[in-house]
Motif scaffolding. Structure first.
Motif, short mmCIF file in Angstrom:
data_model
loop_
_atom_site.label_atom_id
_atom_site.label_comp_id
_atom_site.label_asym_id
_atom_site.label_seq_id
_atom_site.Cartn_x
_atom_site.Cartn_y
_atom_site.Cartn_z
N UNK A 96 0.83 -1.21 0.00
CA UNK A 96 0.00 0.00 0.00
C UNK A 96 0.87 1.26 0.00
N UNK A 97 1.95 1.27 0.76
CA UNK A 97 2.74 2.50 0.92
C UNK A 97 3.99 2.52 0.05
N UNK A 98 4.27 1.42 -0.67
CA UNK A 98 5.39 1.41 -1.58
C UNK A 98 6.72 1.01 -0.99
N UNK A 99 6.70 0.20 0.07
CA UNK A 99 7.94 -0.33 0.64
C UNK A 99 8.21 -1.73 0.09
N UNK A 100 9.47 -2.07 -0.09
CA UNK A 100 9.82 -3.46 -0.33
C UNK A 100 9.60 -4.24 0.96
N UNK A 101 9.23 -5.51 0.83
CA UNK A 101 8.92 -6.31 2.02
C UNK A 101 9.57 -7.68 1.92
#
Length: 339
Positions: A96-101
């Motif tokens: 949703x927020x555009x972070x790699x996970x």
């Protein structure tokens, strides 16, 4: 409980990324209440969040993701068991927020069937484009996560490492906030709860609720938890520590007494993630009377504790009991063979 005391809980100084659509509803369950002898059973519907399939971990992630973004992170890493609800929602929030996970998942639960290994939460982790590190049950997941973070930082990445269940003091703030939400909702309709029942896994939800109650000058012993992860003594110690750390974030003079933490291990069974007959019965009872679905690892066991307390006379007719439904519906598909 007054509106003035609710206003004392000010969390505005903490970075936060809103992930919920708004307050989750509290619903009365009339058919189940009648079945349980006239005790008024209510549920706080933490499962009714749209992001990632919903669930209580989103409250913690609002503050964890907020802190990660504030620190300039481009990657978030967290840990859990293979069917971790927290891991699934971390992956969804990161998307949703555009972070790699990246998810460091251990095979801590002794299940080897195809549904558990490949269905449920693990399927959704893949859809949310998280990178999964599959470790044996004996592995130290957090140590692996920290080492992986060092590798990524050496490549120029900014990494935020999130603990098991998101249950850091910062993550627990989400449930301090939920404590205020519960009280605002109950005040609005003139409802007083005699007991609030929750599952206790990594302890963050329980700790946050207790810290919130203490911050609002309310009685935290109204909250009762059923441990689903470890023995009561271990869970009590960990939860008390997290509650105090969280309370000190809210106000440096706040202190949580050990008597504020109430944990029952009667529904743990053989261990974390291992089904019990009482869990199966509780899941079927709520589904067949109210059309609501519990997960088999957390909510199912805690709700079994509520049912046992009601049928054994610990609650009496006319009392108002609030059960916090934590979500985790995808876990039902991973445990298909148990039902």
């Amino acid at each position: 409980m007054t509106i003035a005391s609710i206003s004392q809980l000010d969390l505005s100084k903490f970075p936060r990324r809103i992930l919920l659509e708004g307050p989750t509803p509290i619903q009365h369950l009339p058919r189940l209440s009648a079945r349980l002898g006239g005790i008024n059973i209510f549920v706080k519907r933490e499962d009714l969040n749209g992001l990632g399939g919903g669930g209580n971990k989103l409250r913690k992630l609002e503050f964890l993701i907020g802190e990660a973004i504030a620190s300039g992170a481009d990657t978030i890493i967290t840990v859990g068991a293979r069917q971790s609800n927290h891991a699934r929602l971390t992956a969804a929030a990161a998307a949703r927020v555009g972070l790699n996970c990246e998810l460091v998942l251990t095979r801590a639960v002794p299940r080897f069937d195809t549904d558990y290994i490949d269905n449920g939460n693990i399927l959704l982790d893949s859809l949310f484009d998280a990178r999964v590190h599959d470790l044996p049950g004996s592995a130290n997941a957090l140590q692996f996560a920290e080492e992986r973070a060092k590798e990524l930082r050496a490549q120029g990445r900014n990494v935020y490492v999130c603990p098991l269940g998101g249950s850091s003091p910062v993550g627990c703030l989400g449930y301090a906030d939920c404590a205020a939400e519960i009280m605002a909702q109950s005040n609005a309709v003139g409802l007083v709860f005699n007991r609030i029942v929750v599952p206790n896994g990594s302890g963050g939800m329980h700790a946050g609720l207790v810290a919130g109650f203490v911050a609002m000058n309310l009685n935290p012993s109204l909250i009762t938890a059923f441990t689903v992860y470890g023995r009561a003594e271990q869970a009590h110690s960990a939860t008390l520590d997290k509650a105090n750390q969280t309370a000190r974030l809210i106000g440096t003079d706040l202190l949580v007494d050990s008597t504020a933490i109430s944990i029952d291990e009667a529904q743990l069974g053989p261990g974390y993630g291992i089904p019990t007959d009482s869990m199966r019965a509780a899941v079927r009872l709520l589904a067949s009377t109210e059309g609501l679905l519990l997960d088999p690892v957390y909510g199912g066991k805690a709700f079994a504790g509520l049912v046992q307390s009601a049928t054994s006379g610990n609650y009496v007719a006319g009392q108002n009991i609030l059960f916090v439904m934590t979500g985790g519906l995808p876990g039902l598909f991973a445990y298909r063979s148990e039902f």
